[in-house]
Scaffold this active site. Sequence first.
Site: not given
Length: 370
Positions: A306, A206, A228, A168, A174, A56, A58, A202
């Site tokens: 979404l 794309d 889904s 788009a 897009s 870390h 410290e 998407t």
Amino acid sequence: MSPVPTNQDFQWMALALRLAQQGLYSTSPNPRVGCVIVKNNQVIGQGAHLKAGEPHAEVHALREAGMDSVGADVYVTLEPCSHHGRTPPCVEAVVAAKPRRVIIAMQDPNPLVAGRGVSALQSAGIEVLLGMMEQEAKLLNVGFISRMTRGLPYVRCKVAASLDGRTALGNGRSQWITGDAARQDVQHWRAQSCAIVTGIGTVLADNPSMNVRLPNLVRQPLRVIVDSRLQTPIDSKMLAADSLQQSPVLIAYAHDAKLCAPALSETGAELVHLPDANAKVNLTALMVLLAQRGINEVLLEAGQGLNGAFLQANLIDECIFYYAPKLMGDAAKAMFAMPELSDMQQVTTLQILDIRQLGQDLRLRLSVQH
């Protein structure tokens, strides 16, 4: 009465915060922390936490300071940890170094350990100043704070749009609305995120890679597809063997009528079954799952469907909008698919955090007022 910080205290804490930024792309699931040790107004040790499992901030700073840390001032951006994780408690090392003061920007947000580091220091007779430049420290670790206090990652929704708010064309095309500078800026937000979430729309439109294209990158974020009905093509770029070696893919689904799960699993992708009452993916359950896996920050890069679902589920904390000086017309796709509102009390209110120009495009960062 609490000690009053001096201008020099702010100077050294600002340095510690700059050091903490070195871990912006690499410390997940740990927070970004910087530490500076000062004696006789000279820096004698400094360090940052760079990667989970490694020392870390410290520890780095104390090693550099050595025996000179006795009677010094320690500036650290987060309360020194008081529990055993992958590394020993930092607070024990700080106490053993016998500093005069420890100046801490913010308390550890983990409710199981918050305040214990401060108590250990004070019990050892060390003067503690807590809360200096606290807001700046919190901004560095919004995701870690969110995961510790809410059990949810901090979600940023990134949208590239025309000035009339279109993402788009009606046919789905897009590429590209925004210019090179804006697209390069997105890479930094991806790199800062622990996970990138997109939707099946998407992926089908794309076929993106959804990876980070920056040099010398320590890690690639987890890529998550919300799908889904399990329509993700086996030959999509995200499921290519070389792509999966660099960055894993998780597919969240609700039902599998065509029995696609075995073939998708064979690619190396992980599938999780998270249906809601409407045969869609339960987005809240998905975010809880990601938080449980140590995901601090999520970048949502999806289409209007979404985006709208996340907004309606009250899961978006911040929006990053890139506006290009173009007009695409009302037949083009919108930024968020939402049901029609009938009252102004139903609108989503945003607070502007930052506005800047990137090439010919504008970037707006806005927090969502929950």
